[in-house]
Scaffold this motif. Sequence first.
Motif, PDB file in Angstrom:
ATOM      1  N   THR A 180       3.719  -6.972  -3.381  1.00  0.00           N
ATOM      2  CA  THR A 180       3.422  -6.436  -2.052  1.00  0.00           C
ATOM      3  C   THR A 180       2.368  -5.346  -2.184  1.00  0.00           C
ATOM      4  N   THR A 181       1.723  -5.025  -1.083  1.00  0.00           N
ATOM      5  CA  THR A 181       0.855  -3.851  -1.004  1.00  0.00           C
ATOM      6  C   THR A 181       1.474  -2.869  -0.025  1.00  0.00           C
ATOM      7  N   ILE A 184      -1.784  -3.072   4.848  1.00  0.00           N
ATOM      8  CA  ILE A 184      -2.691  -4.216   4.951  1.00  0.00           C
ATOM      9  C   ILE A 184      -4.107  -3.776   5.301  1.00  0.00           C
ATOM     10  N   TRP A 244      -9.582  -9.344  -1.372  1.00  0.00           N
ATOM     11  CA  TRP A 244      -8.344  -9.938  -1.873  1.00  0.00           C
ATOM     12  C   TRP A 244      -7.842  -9.190  -3.096  1.00  0.00           C
ATOM     13  N   LYS A 259      -1.012 -15.246  -7.557  1.00  0.00           N
ATOM     14  CA  LYS A 259      -0.777 -15.000  -6.138  1.00  0.00           C
ATOM     15  C   LYS A 259      -1.799 -13.984  -5.654  1.00  0.00           C
ATOM     16  N   TYR A 260      -2.105 -14.035  -4.354  1.00  0.00           N
ATOM     17  CA  TYR A 260      -3.103 -13.121  -3.819  1.00  0.00           C
ATOM     18  C   TYR A 260      -2.739 -12.714  -2.403  1.00  0.00           C
ATOM     19  N   LYS A 261      -3.274 -11.591  -1.984  1.00  0.00           N
ATOM     20  CA  LYS A 261      -3.005 -11.054  -0.661  1.00  0.00           C
ATOM     21  C   LYS A 261      -4.268 -10.416  -0.115  1.00  0.00           C
ATOM     22  N   SER A 275       2.796  -3.604   4.615  1.00  0.00           N
ATOM     23  CA  SER A 275       3.073  -5.040   4.464  1.00  0.00           C
ATOM     24  C   SER A 275       4.474  -5.267   3.994  1.00  0.00           C
TER      25      SER A 275
END
Length: 275
Positions: A180-181, A184, A244, A259-261, A275
């Motif tokens: 998680t971050t 956002i 990203w 994985k990326y966000k 987030s």
Amino acid sequence: MNRRSALTFTVLLLVASAAAALPVVTASSTPTSTTGGGNNTSSAPMLTITTDKSSYSPGDTIMVNASVSGLTINNTYTIDAWISGFSQNYSRNWTAYQNSSSEQFNFTAVNSSGYKMAVVKLWTSSSSWVQKNTYISISSSSTGGNSSSGGNQTGGNSSSGGNSSTGGSNSSTSPSFSFTTDSISYTVGDSIQVNVSVSGLTYNNSYRIDAWLGNQTYYRNWTAYQNTSSEQFNFTALTSGSTWVYVKFYTSSTSSSTKYKGVYITSSSTGGNSS
């Protein structure tokens, strides 16, 4: 006044007048280093390290704090950290956005008693580096040690994490991870906190995590001493726009999952939602 005296007097007047027209010269002061904000520093980078204790028991978390000052804005640096005799190491590459930076590297004390050396190495270029080390002791007793002394941490991006303690037996499930971050959307200059959680690790197996945002990267190699692990990587929001964050977890040299966000960076002072 005779003619010769008059001529001598005239020459003296001309010399005095020329001397008065010359600029006054004073000694300049030696440039001083800055330790914050966005100004470049004229000094070479300096590195100090500390540990939270001087002795540990197997299974304890060994916290190694590294402080760097004298960074030059927009220069690229690499910092490596490891403990002798451990199969655990960290590395971070970044472009300086502040004149100073601090890192926290968390290792796990393994079943290997005796004196060990915690080492942190700062690369200022591909061929130039500064290295600092400190000794720690690992015993089989449950008593702790004294806190080690050293430099203070100032500014920059900090990294904290390490292994969470949830037991030492092997897991029957395959490893999995999520991240998680803390938000956002960010403002240029903000710290972007990335929290990674891994579960289903097999005791004594080796693993690796990579995390990156643009040209800022971290990686960690370790041998599992618990079934779970958690990491916190802090990046700096450098330029406005959408970007990203990537995290890659290796379960072996040939097996990995990425994985990326997406996050959004603005130049305004308004913050974002968690987030």
